[in-house]
Design an enzyme around this catalytic site. Sequence first.
Site, PDB file in Angstrom:
ATOM      1  N   GLU A   1       2.735 -17.995  -1.285  1.00  0.00           N
ATOM      2  CA  GLU A   1       3.755 -18.515  -0.363  1.00  0.00           C
ATOM      3  C   GLU A   1       3.155 -18.883   0.991  1.00  0.00           C
ATOM      4  O   GLU A   1       3.828 -19.480   1.828  1.00  0.00           O
ATOM      5  CB  GLU A   1       4.870 -17.484  -0.177  1.00  0.00           C
ATOM      6  CG  GLU A   1       4.601 -16.393   0.841  1.00  0.00           C
ATOM      7  CD  GLU A   1       3.548 -15.389   0.409  1.00  0.00           C
ATOM      8  OE1 GLU A   1       3.020 -14.673   1.266  1.00  0.00           O
ATOM      9  OE2 GLU A   1       3.266 -15.305  -0.804  1.00  0.00           O
TER      10      GLU A   1
ATOM     11  N   GLY B   1       0.314  -0.228   0.644  1.00  0.00           N
ATOM     12  CA  GLY B   1      -0.028   1.070   0.076  1.00  0.00           C
ATOM     13  C   GLY B   1      -0.850   1.021  -1.188  1.00  0.00           C
ATOM     14  O   GLY B   1      -1.327  -0.023  -1.638  1.00  0.00           O
TER      15      GLY B   1
ATOM     16  N   HIS C   1      -1.500 -14.513  -1.747  1.00  0.00           N
ATOM     17  CA  HIS C   1      -0.147 -14.866  -1.319  1.00  0.00           C
ATOM     18  C   HIS C   1       0.090 -16.364  -1.488  1.00  0.00           C
ATOM     19  O   HIS C   1      -0.217 -17.142  -0.584  1.00  0.00           O
ATOM     20  CB  HIS C   1       0.062 -14.471   0.142  1.00  0.00           C
ATOM     21  CG  HIS C   1       0.285 -13.011   0.341  1.00  0.00           C
ATOM     22  ND1 HIS C   1       1.539 -12.451   0.436  1.00  0.00           N
ATOM     23  CD2 HIS C   1      -0.593 -11.993   0.431  1.00  0.00           C
ATOM     24  CE1 HIS C   1       1.426 -11.139   0.594  1.00  0.00           C
ATOM     25  NE2 HIS C   1       0.142 -10.835   0.593  1.00  0.00           N
TER      26      HIS C   1
ATOM     27  N   GLN D   1      -1.068  -6.018  -8.858  1.00  0.00           N
ATOM     28  CA  GLN D   1      -1.707  -4.744  -9.162  1.00  0.00           C
ATOM     29  C   GLN D   1      -0.828  -3.880 -10.053  1.00  0.00           C
ATOM     30  O   GLN D   1      -1.318  -3.224 -10.984  1.00  0.00           O
ATOM     31  CB  GLN D   1      -2.029  -4.025  -7.848  1.00  0.00           C
ATOM     32  CG  GLN D   1      -3.002  -4.782  -6.964  1.00  0.00           C
ATOM     33  CD  GLN D   1      -2.918  -4.374  -5.505  1.00  0.00           C
ATOM     34  OE1 GLN D   1      -2.215  -3.424  -5.143  1.00  0.00           O
ATOM     35  NE2 GLN D   1      -3.636  -5.087  -4.648  1.00  0.00           N
TER      36      GLN D   1
ATOM     37  N   GLY E   1       3.540  -5.997  -1.213  1.00  0.00           N
ATOM     38  CA  GLY E   1       3.914  -4.758  -0.550  1.00  0.00           C
ATOM     39  C   GLY E   1       2.682  -3.977  -0.139  1.00  0.00           C
ATOM     40  O   GLY E   1       1.560  -4.342  -0.472  1.00  0.00           O
TER      41      GLY E   1
ATOM     42  N   CYS F   1       0.371 -10.103  -5.285  1.00  0.00           N
ATOM     43  CA  CYS F   1      -0.332  -9.096  -4.485  1.00  0.00           C
ATOM     44  C   CYS F   1      -0.106  -7.692  -5.054  1.00  0.00           C
ATOM     45  O   CYS F   1      -0.640  -7.373  -6.096  1.00  0.00           O
ATOM     46  CB  CYS F   1       0.067  -9.207  -3.019  1.00  0.00           C
ATOM     47  SG  CYS F   1      -1.143  -8.476  -1.898  1.00  0.00           S
ATOM     48  N   LEU F   2       0.678  -6.842  -4.393  1.00  0.00           N
ATOM     49  CA  LEU F   2       0.965  -5.528  -4.972  1.00  0.00           C
ATOM     50  C   LEU F   2       1.609  -5.684  -6.336  1.00  0.00           C
ATOM     51  O   LEU F   2       1.332  -4.908  -7.259  1.00  0.00           O
ATOM     52  CB  LEU F   2       1.870  -4.718  -4.038  1.00  0.00           C
ATOM     53  CG  LEU F   2       2.303  -3.344  -4.555  1.00  0.00           C
ATOM     54  CD1 LEU F   2       1.106  -2.437  -4.784  1.00  0.00           C
ATOM     55  CD2 LEU F   2       3.301  -2.689  -3.588  1.00  0.00           C
TER      56      LEU F   2
ATOM     57  N   GLY G   1      -5.895  -4.334   0.261  1.00  0.00           N
ATOM     58  CA  GLY G   1      -7.010  -3.405   0.352  1.00  0.00           C
ATOM     59  C   GLY G   1      -7.330  -2.742  -0.966  1.00  0.00           C
ATOM     60  O   GLY G   1      -8.240  -1.914  -1.050  1.00  0.00           O
ATOM     61  N   PHE G   2      -6.561  -3.089  -2.016  1.00  0.00           N
ATOM     62  CA  PHE G   2      -6.803  -2.593  -3.368  1.00  0.00           C
ATOM     63  C   PHE G   2      -6.953  -3.794  -4.289  1.00  0.00           C
ATOM     64  O   PHE G   2      -6.500  -4.899  -3.971  1.00  0.00           O
ATOM     65  CB  PHE G   2      -5.644  -1.712  -3.850  1.00  0.00           C
ATOM     66  CG  PHE G   2      -5.525  -0.404  -3.118  1.00  0.00           C
ATOM     67  CD1 PHE G   2      -6.040   0.760  -3.655  1.00  0.00           C
ATOM     68  CD2 PHE G   2      -4.894  -0.340  -1.881  1.00  0.00           C
ATOM     69  CE1 PHE G   2      -5.920   1.973  -2.978  1.00  0.00           C
ATOM     70  CE2 PHE G   2      -4.770   0.849  -1.194  1.00  0.00           C
ATOM     71  CZ  PHE G   2      -5.294   2.012  -1.744  1.00  0.00           C
TER      72      PHE G   2
ATOM     73  N   ASN H   1      -4.028 -10.606   1.689  1.00  0.00           N
ATOM     74  CA  ASN H   1      -3.801  -9.393   2.463  1.00  0.00           C
ATOM     75  C   ASN H   1      -3.702  -8.221   1.498  1.00  0.00           C
ATOM     76  O   ASN H   1      -2.619  -7.864   1.054  1.00  0.00           O
ATOM     77  CB  ASN H   1      -2.534  -9.504   3.311  1.00  0.00           C
ATOM     78  CG  ASN H   1      -2.224  -8.218   4.029  1.00  0.00           C
ATOM     79  OD1 ASN H   1      -3.099  -7.370   4.198  1.00  0.00           O
ATOM     80  ND2 ASN H   1      -0.986  -8.035   4.434  1.00  0.00           N
TER      81      ASN H   1
END
Length: 411
Positions: free
Chosen positions: A380, A267, A378, A298, A265, A294-295, A338-339, A336
């Site tokens: 997948e 943000g 990712h 985190q 996701g 990914c998100l 940015g954090f 993909n």
Amino acid sequence: MSSATRTNPPDAVDDPSPGWRPRVATGVIVLADGAVIEGAGVGATGSAAGEVCFNTAMTGYEEILTDPSYAAQIVTFTFPHIGVVGVNDEDIEVVNAAGSAAVGAIMRADVSAPSNFRSKARLDGWLKARGIIGVTGVDTRALTTLIRKRGMPNAVIAHAPDGAFDLDALRAEAARWPGIDGMDLVPAVGSTQRYDWDETSWTLEAGYGRRQATRFHVVAIDYGTKRNILRLLNDCGCAVTVVPATASAEDILALKPDGVVLSNGPGDPAATGEYAVPTIKGLLAAKTPLFGICLGHQLLGLAVGARTLKMPQGHHGANHPVKDFTTGKVEIVSMNHGFAVDRATLPANAEETHVSLFDGSNCGIALADRPAFSVQYHPEASPGPRDSHYLFRRFVDLIAASKAAGAPRAA
């Protein structure tokens, strides 16, 4: 960065003068520092604010532009020829077919006529239909160098067919946009209700299939999930139920899942974590097998006490080398984000399992006292290599081991 106006050969009828004439810029990218980059506008008209990143993938632009993780971002493609294979209805990754993710696309070459047997339309028309603003004719190598040196800038991308731009207003809009740091973008891309998913992976002969056999029941928390995550779970024999990001641990456990996936996701994970972390902590307390992507990776890190940090340029592409310490192998993956999880803040019960060979940042953890693991990238693909598909089998094996050990399940 200085602006540059592209030139084209003259039209023999409209411009009989010899030589080359400037082409009016119909697309601009206005950075928050006031710099203006000119080009030719394609796709949707108007303007949109976002964070400018660069993606190094050579293929898969349709999957990239429909990846919900790109919400509020303007994607600069380092590969110069984008659009050459056209677009189709099968490569969309956002679950809501009418939804979009990236707000803009920056490309070097003009969009050409597609040449591929799967193509159903041209990229420029597809961009317009999805509300994505594109600018071609940009020196993407120079823009990528700027991002690598200074970080991902906030900007406004705009397209006006007549070339009439209020640059002062666009500069003010770019300077005013607050940026992704501290922003919860999940509500804009995640589902709002529960649904089931039984579609399996695509094949050249048959397209997408439907799951036939069911081995386990998996709940996927939708922070902006990609379709191929759900497909690969079905490939492994998992009946998949997707729930909104706001679902509580009690709501999820009431579905009696054998395992839970924390999806990708967009943000700032710390902002999303305000409501996501309590749910994940509840699932960990129930010893539910977890797989974060990914998100989701985190958020799992935040749930066990680690911190996340904003990366200067992030990781965006389908050619990133990552080492899996559990196997000793290096895999090339699609990324993909940015954090990142700050590895220095990982608790003792969180073992680092993967690391980026580009910059040494954390790319995976596994918990020693709970059946849970996650990766920053990712697995997948879509787009990207399939080196990491094994992680879905690893998740299914974790579920099987947990059930064999008699891990307590919710009533």
